[in-house]
Write a protein that holds these residues in place. Structure first.
Motif, PDB file in Angstrom:
ATOM      1  N   ILE A   1      11.017 -24.593  51.833  1.00 34.04           N
ATOM      2  CA  ILE A   1      11.852 -24.778  53.019  1.00 34.04           C
ATOM      3  C   ILE A   1      12.292 -23.434  53.576  1.00 34.04           C
ATOM      4  O   ILE A   1      12.234 -23.190  54.790  1.00 34.04           O
ATOM      5  N   GLN A   2      12.743 -22.549  52.696  1.00 30.43           N
ATOM      6  CA  GLN A   2      13.212 -21.235  53.151  1.00 30.43           C
ATOM      7  C   GLN A   2      12.075 -20.411  53.754  1.00 30.43           C
ATOM      8  O   GLN A   2      12.283 -19.637  54.694  1.00 30.43           O
ATOM      9  N   GLN A   3      10.853 -20.591  53.224  1.00 31.16           N
ATOM     10  CA  GLN A   3       9.703 -19.918  53.819  1.00 31.16           C
ATOM     11  C   GLN A   3       9.393 -20.482  55.202  1.00 31.16           C
ATOM     12  O   GLN A   3       9.039 -19.737  56.121  1.00 31.16           O
ATOM     13  N   LEU A   4       9.525 -21.791  55.363  1.00 32.50           N
ATOM     14  CA  LEU A   4       9.324 -22.388  56.680  1.00 32.50           C
ATOM     15  C   LEU A   4      10.363 -21.861  57.674  1.00 32.50           C
ATOM     16  O   LEU A   4      10.045 -21.606  58.847  1.00 32.50           O
ATOM     17  N   LEU A   5      11.592 -21.697  57.220  1.00 30.76           N
ATOM     18  CA  LEU A   5      12.637 -21.151  58.092  1.00 30.76           C
ATOM     19  C   LEU A   5      12.368 -19.687  58.414  1.00 30.76           C
ATOM     20  O   LEU A   5      12.740 -19.199  59.483  1.00 30.76           O
ATOM     21  N   GLY A   6      11.740 -18.969  57.479  1.00 26.23           N
ATOM     22  CA  GLY A   6      11.379 -17.571  57.715  1.00 26.23           C
ATOM     23  C   GLY A   6      12.492 -16.585  57.469  1.00 26.23           C
ATOM     24  O   GLY A   6      12.477 -15.481  58.037  1.00 26.23           O
ATOM     25  N   SER A   7      13.455 -16.933  56.619  1.00 27.19           N
ATOM     26  CA  SER A   7      14.584 -16.035  56.364  1.00 27.19           C
ATOM     27  C   SER A   7      14.141 -14.791  55.612  1.00 27.19           C
ATOM     28  O   SER A   7      13.134 -14.792  54.898  1.00 27.19           O
ATOM     29  N   ASP A   8      14.915 -13.735  55.774  1.00 26.95           N
ATOM     30  CA  ASP A   8      14.605 -12.455  55.129  1.00 26.95           C
ATOM     31  C   ASP A   8      15.017 -12.436  53.664  1.00 26.95           C
ATOM     32  O   ASP A   8      14.339 -11.844  52.820  1.00 26.95           O
ATOM     33  N   ILE A   9      16.167 -13.038  53.368  1.00 22.54           N
ATOM     34  CA  ILE A   9      16.690 -13.088  52.007  1.00 22.54           C
ATOM     35  C   ILE A   9      16.855 -14.555  51.635  1.00 22.54           C
ATOM     36  O   ILE A   9      17.510 -15.317  52.349  1.00 22.54           O
ATOM     37  N   GLN A  10      16.246 -14.938  50.519  1.00 28.55           N
ATOM     38  CA  GLN A  10      16.239 -16.333  50.097  1.00 28.55           C
ATOM     39  C   GLN A  10      16.839 -16.441  48.697  1.00 28.55           C
ATOM     40  O   GLN A  10      16.930 -15.459  47.970  1.00 28.55           O
ATOM     41  N   MET A  11      17.265 -17.640  48.344  1.00 26.45           N
ATOM     42  CA  MET A  11      17.960 -17.857  47.084  1.00 26.45           C
ATOM     43  C   MET A  11      17.213 -18.865  46.223  1.00 26.45           C
ATOM     44  O   MET A  11      16.639 -19.820  46.727  1.00 26.45           O
TER      45      MET A  11
ATOM     46  N   ARG B   1       8.005 -17.896  40.854  1.00 28.96           N
ATOM     47  CA  ARG B   1       6.560 -18.138  40.927  1.00 28.96           C
ATOM     48  C   ARG B   1       6.163 -18.668  42.296  1.00 28.96           C
ATOM     49  O   ARG B   1       5.175 -18.224  42.892  1.00 28.96           O
ATOM     50  N   LYS B   2       6.938 -19.631  42.807  1.00 22.51           N
ATOM     51  CA  LYS B   2       6.617 -20.208  44.114  1.00 22.51           C
ATOM     52  C   LYS B   2       6.762 -19.173  45.220  1.00 22.51           C
ATOM     53  O   LYS B   2       5.935 -19.109  46.144  1.00 22.51           O
ATOM     54  N   PHE B   3       7.795 -18.347  45.142  1.00 25.47           N
ATOM     55  CA  PHE B   3       8.022 -17.310  46.144  1.00 25.47           C
ATOM     56  C   PHE B   3       6.832 -16.352  46.202  1.00 25.47           C
ATOM     57  O   PHE B   3       6.374 -15.975  47.288  1.00 25.47           O
ATOM     58  N   GLU B   4       6.321 -15.984  45.047  1.00 24.18           N
ATOM     59  CA  GLU B   4       5.180 -15.070  45.015  1.00 24.18           C
ATOM     60  C   GLU B   4       3.902 -15.762  45.468  1.00 24.18           C
ATOM     61  O   GLU B   4       3.078 -15.169  46.178  1.00 24.18           O
TER      62      GLU B   4
ATOM     63  N   ALA C   1      12.868 -11.230  50.486  1.00 24.42           N
ATOM     64  CA  ALA C   1      13.516 -11.072  49.189  1.00 24.42           C
ATOM     65  C   ALA C   1      13.909 -12.425  48.639  1.00 24.42           C
ATOM     66  O   ALA C   1      14.259 -13.338  49.397  1.00 24.42           O
ATOM     67  N   LEU C   2      13.869 -12.553  47.319  1.00 25.20           N
ATOM     68  CA  LEU C   2      14.398 -13.724  46.629  1.00 25.20           C
ATOM     69  C   LEU C   2      15.414 -13.243  45.610  1.00 25.20           C
ATOM     70  O   LEU C   2      15.123 -12.353  44.808  1.00 25.20           O
ATOM     71  N   TYR C   3      16.615 -13.804  45.688  1.00 27.82           N
ATOM     72  CA  TYR C   3      17.686 -13.438  44.766  1.00 27.82           C
ATOM     73  C   TYR C   3      17.807 -14.480  43.653  1.00 27.82           C
ATOM     74  O   TYR C   3      17.745 -15.681  43.911  1.00 27.82           O
ATOM     75  N   GLY C   4      18.019 -14.001  42.429  1.00 27.81           N
ATOM     76  CA  GLY C   4      18.396 -14.867  41.330  1.00 27.81           C
ATOM     77  C   GLY C   4      19.894 -15.075  41.327  1.00 27.81           C
ATOM     78  O   GLY C   4      20.643 -14.251  41.857  1.00 27.81           O
ATOM     79  N   ILE C   5      20.340 -16.183  40.729  1.00 25.67           N
ATOM     80  CA  ILE C   5      21.764 -16.530  40.757  1.00 25.67           C
ATOM     81  C   ILE C   5      22.311 -16.629  39.333  1.00 25.67           C
ATOM     82  O   ILE C   5      21.853 -17.453  38.539  1.00 25.67           O
ATOM     83  N   VAL C   6      23.294 -15.789  39.041  1.00 22.14           N
ATOM     84  CA  VAL C   6      23.962 -15.802  37.740  1.00 22.14           C
ATOM     85  C   VAL C   6      24.909 -16.990  37.672  1.00 22.14           C
ATOM     86  O   VAL C   6      25.740 -17.180  38.555  1.00 22.14           O
TER      87      VAL C   6
END
Length: 381
Positions: free
Chosen positions: A134-144, A175-178, A188-193
């Protein structure tokens, strides 16, 4: 414009950090406050106004946009930047928090979350892979990444289960992001603590996430009702375990005081609906604290919110007029007070950045808190 995502530290003052994030849609100066544009709009503001206040980045919400107008439609219309007329950096959250807090009849499994839309009752499944898609479809620069944000207070076993699940989802999200070519597009994809209010679980989460190749790291699961001192104590435990050379994002925070104290503990990015929501409900943020324009004592006060402010909403309209607009339910009240609030937040961030650069962040922190302690300037006349 740049083709690659990059983060650079420019200065430090104690634990406070001054840096910049480069994305394909511009440079974000940090520490940064990101106005929330949940459904493709920062409520009651034009995009040009948001940018003029100094915002380098806004936030969009994956859950809301996937339901309406749908990520596929946004993609067909050229992506979220074009759709909302914001040619600058966009961060999208994973949608996980809203699934947990808004969706009906949700069911959590190892694979993901199935839920019923709060909009029309339709059934959906959110997995780590689908969130990234979904975030790739939106085309955002930073994704979570998709994570499980557990409500506090909670038993340690429940907190650890959610934290471990979030770590496994982090691997799947990456994996999906790559696979979808995010790094090649400079995204960018951020990990969440995660880890709730249990310090050693926070450290484990931060350490294991730090071993994964994320472009940035977020602290999630705070500012969900726990006392401020608990949040700050978790940051003190967590940030030293996070990678030094990557941006650190505290999700959903917060008040000006929360931001100031979190910068002091090493956080670089913030988002919160507070300044816009408060503006729609008659509450103004100023350098002398909060002003409730619903209060009758403003009814004949000819002074502005702050005659020294650069923002016209704070400088050029009387408190009496703002009070009248709020009481009358006029739309202009939300517009002016949201404008004022976002202007104050961005002014605070600019002051923080300049103080870190000058090596006087602690002085700035104390001066700012002293001004807030003095209270509403209408009491000083």
């Amino acid at each position: 414009m740049t083709d690659r995502f990059a983060f650079r530290l420019l200065a430090r003052d104690g634990a406070a950090r001054r840096g910049e994030i480069r994305t394909p849609h511009g440079t974000v100066q940090t520490p940064a406050f990101m106005p929330v544009g949940t459904q493709g709009t920062v409520k009651a503001m034009y995009p040009e106004q948001v940018r003029a206040l100094g915002s380098d980045v806004v936030l969009g919400n994956t859950y809301h946009l996937m339901l309406r107008p749908t990520a596929e439609r946004v993609a067909r219309l050229g992506g979220l930047h074009k759709f909302m007329n914001w040619p600058h950096t966009i961060l999208t959250d994973s949608g996980g928090f809203q699934v947990m807090s808004l969706a009906q009849l949700r069911k959590l499994t190892e694979n993901g979350v199935t839920f019923q839309s709060h909009v029309d009752g339709s059934r959906h499944e959110m997995t780590p892979e689908r969130s990234v898609e979904i975030q790739q479809l939106l085309g955002s620069d930073i994704q979570m990444q998709l994570d499980e944000c557990i409500a506090l207070p909670a038993a340690r076993d429940d907190v650890e289960r959610a934290m471990r699940l979030s770590l496994r989802w982090a691997e799947r999200s990456r994996r999906k992001f790559e696979e979808m070519g995010g790094p090649e597009r400079g995204q960018a994809l951020y990990g969440i603590v995660q880890g709730g209010d249990v310090p050693d679980l926070r450290v484990i989460s931060a350490t294991e996430l730090g071993a994964m190749p994320f472009e940035g790291y977020s602290v999630g699961g705070l500012a969900v009702g726990e006392p401020q001192d608990v949040m700050l104590r978790m940051l003190e435990e967590t940030t030293p375990a996070m990678p030094e050379d990557k941006p650190r994002y505290l999700m959903g925070v917060g008040t000006p005081e929360d931001i100031l104290e979190s910068v002091a503990r090493g956080i670089d990015q913030f988002d919160c609906v507070m300044p816009t929501r408060a503006g729609r409900h008659g509450l103004a943020y100023t350098r002398f604290g909060k002003v409730n324009l619903k209060n009758a004592r403003h009814a004949e006060d000819h002074r502005p919110l702050d005659e020294e402010a650069e923002c016209p909403a704070a400088r050029d309209y009387s408190r009496a007029y703002l009070h009248h607009l709020v009481k009358a339910g006029e739309g202009l009240a939300a517009m002016l007070l949201t404008w004022n609030n976002l202007a104050y937040y961005q002014s605070l961030m600019k002051g923080i950045r300049e103080a870190i650069e000058a090596g006087r962040f602690e002085d700035f922190r104390n001066e700012t808190r002293e001004n807030w302690a003095r209270g509403d300037i209408s009491k000083l006349a």
